[in-house]
Design an enzyme around this catalytic site. Structure first.
Site, PDB file in Angstrom:
ATOM      1  N   ASP A  49       0.829  -1.205   0.000  1.00 28.45           N
ATOM      2  CA  ASP A  49       0.000   0.000   0.000  1.00 28.45           C
ATOM      3  C   ASP A  49       0.865   1.257   0.000  1.00 28.45           C
ATOM      4  O   ASP A  49       1.830   1.361   0.760  1.00 28.45           O
ATOM      5  CB  ASP A  49      -0.893   0.004   1.246  1.00 28.45           C
ATOM      6  N   TYR A  54       2.597  10.442  -0.484  1.00 27.99           N
ATOM      7  CA  TYR A  54       3.686  10.031   0.403  1.00 27.99           C
ATOM      8  C   TYR A  54       5.022  10.507  -0.159  1.00 27.99           C
ATOM      9  O   TYR A  54       5.410  10.136  -1.275  1.00 27.99           O
ATOM     10  CB  TYR A  54       3.715   8.514   0.578  1.00 27.99           C
ATOM     11  N   GLY A 284       4.417  -0.842   8.664  1.00 28.96           N
ATOM     12  CA  GLY A 284       5.526  -0.142   8.026  1.00 28.96           C
ATOM     13  C   GLY A 284       6.822  -0.611   8.660  1.00 28.96           C
ATOM     14  O   GLY A 284       6.806  -1.305   9.678  1.00 28.96           O
ATOM     15  N   GLU A 293       9.529  -9.407  12.467  1.00 33.04           N
ATOM     16  CA  GLU A 293       8.911  -9.445  13.797  1.00 33.04           C
ATOM     17  C   GLU A 293       7.388  -9.360  13.701  1.00 33.04           C
ATOM     18  O   GLU A 293       6.660 -10.165  14.282  1.00 33.04           O
ATOM     19  CB  GLU A 293       9.447  -8.281  14.632  1.00 33.04           C
TER      20      GLU A 293
END
Length: 328
Positions: A49, A54, A284, A293
């Site tokens: 996405d 951005y 993100g 993780e």
């Protein structure tokens, strides 16, 4: 990785998706950004996405370079339109027909693809007739430049109005992208029921509340150097959570996470995925290890008793008022 259907459609997406809002093209050097995308692909993430705004279009370009050697059919690429881009002319923003058509062409060029899987209205535009916006999106779909359409941070009434026009135009309107986390639950009372009725799923952003739910922000302590709280763009968003009473409650979630065999961040991502109307949680990363993780939250099932304990710990720190839906 597990996969879920997006809305009332045939599109399968990874239940954890990768987003590049505050990283690609601004915070993170390109080599590191490419490594994060590679880590996401290696972890089984297929859904990516981004948005034209951005880093003022740079994030799309970085993502395009990162995915250019991937089999296009094997990934789902989402982008958005609304906020100002380019030199800031009078038609360089919003959801007017001119801006939508120019924006999709620019996004496709930067992303190095012939189409996006999902094209999203990044906010609701009060200044443009909704009929004009939805017709422009329908034309984008019919031109083959997008397969589906969605929205971001629309309230329940706006979603219902958009869905009615989408049915009339016979265009697949299948998703909403809201902020959603243990601490920010404003979609639950109105947006989720409306979306379920209209055939939309949620693709949620900030499932770890801008990093607060990782537990790294401690009550009474300075914010860590280089954290989201020190970033010009991220600091405003995270400030609502940086209160000692909230941070103290987050620390009390640690025993619950330990019992579930999860880190606090994994618990937070797994929590949003317990909502059946959530198709995917956007994560993100500024480092590949953060991807590895967080993807461990995929497929985790949290027991009702554990969810109840989370609610008891967080108490009145949870925001549920739908009036807090983000508007321009």
């Amino acid at each position: 990785m597990e996969f879920r259907r997006l809305g009332r459609s045939g599109l399968n997406i990874s239940e954890i998706s990768y987003g590049n809002w505050l990283t690609h093209g601004s915070q993170v050097e390109e080599e590191q950004a490419l490594a994060c995308v590679r880590a996401a692909l290696d972890a089984g993430i297929t859904t990516f996405d981004t948005a034209d705004v951005y880093a003022n279009t740079k994030a799309e370009a970085v993502l395009g370079r990162a995915l250019k050697d991937e089999r296009r059919e094997s990934v789902e690429v989402f982008t958005k339109v609304f906020w100002p881009t380019g030199p800031g002319g009078p038609n360089d923003k919003g959801l007017g027909r001119k801006h939508i058509h120019e924006s999709i062409d620019g996004s496709l060029k930067r992303l190095q693809t012939d189409y996006v899987d999902l094209y999203q209205a990044h906010r609701f535009d009060q200044t443009v007739p909704l009929e004009e916006t939805m017709l422009a999106f329908a034309d984008v779909v019919r031109q083959g430049k997008a397969l589906y359409i969605g929205v971001s941070e629309w309230n329940a009434d706006q979603i219902a109005r958009g869905a009615a026009l989408a049915r009339e135009l016979k265009v697949p309107f299948i998703s909403n992208q809201p902020q959603y986390s243990m601490l920010w639950r404003i979609i639950e009372s109105q947006v989720v029921p409306t979306s379920e009725r209209e055939g939309l799923s949620q693709i949620v952003w900030s499932p770890i509340a801008q990093g607060v739910l990782t537990g790294k922000y401690l009550p009474g302590q300075p914010v860590p150097e280089g954290s989201r709280a020190t970033d010009e763009n991220g600091a405003k968003m995270i400030s609502r959570f940086l209160k000692d009473d909230v941070l103290e409650k987050v620390q009390k979630l640690r025993p619950i996470a330990d019992e579930a065999g999860l880190s606090l961040a994994q618990l937070a991502v797994a929590w949003v995925l317990q909502n059946p109307n959530v198709a995917s949680a956007i994560i993100g990363a500024s480092r590949p290890e953060q991807v590895h993780e967080n993807v461990k939250a995929a497929g985790v099932k949290l027991e009702t008793e554990l969810l109840d304990r989370i609610d008891e710990v967080l108490g009145d720190s949870v925001q549920t008022d739908p009036r807090f839906t983000i508007t321009p």
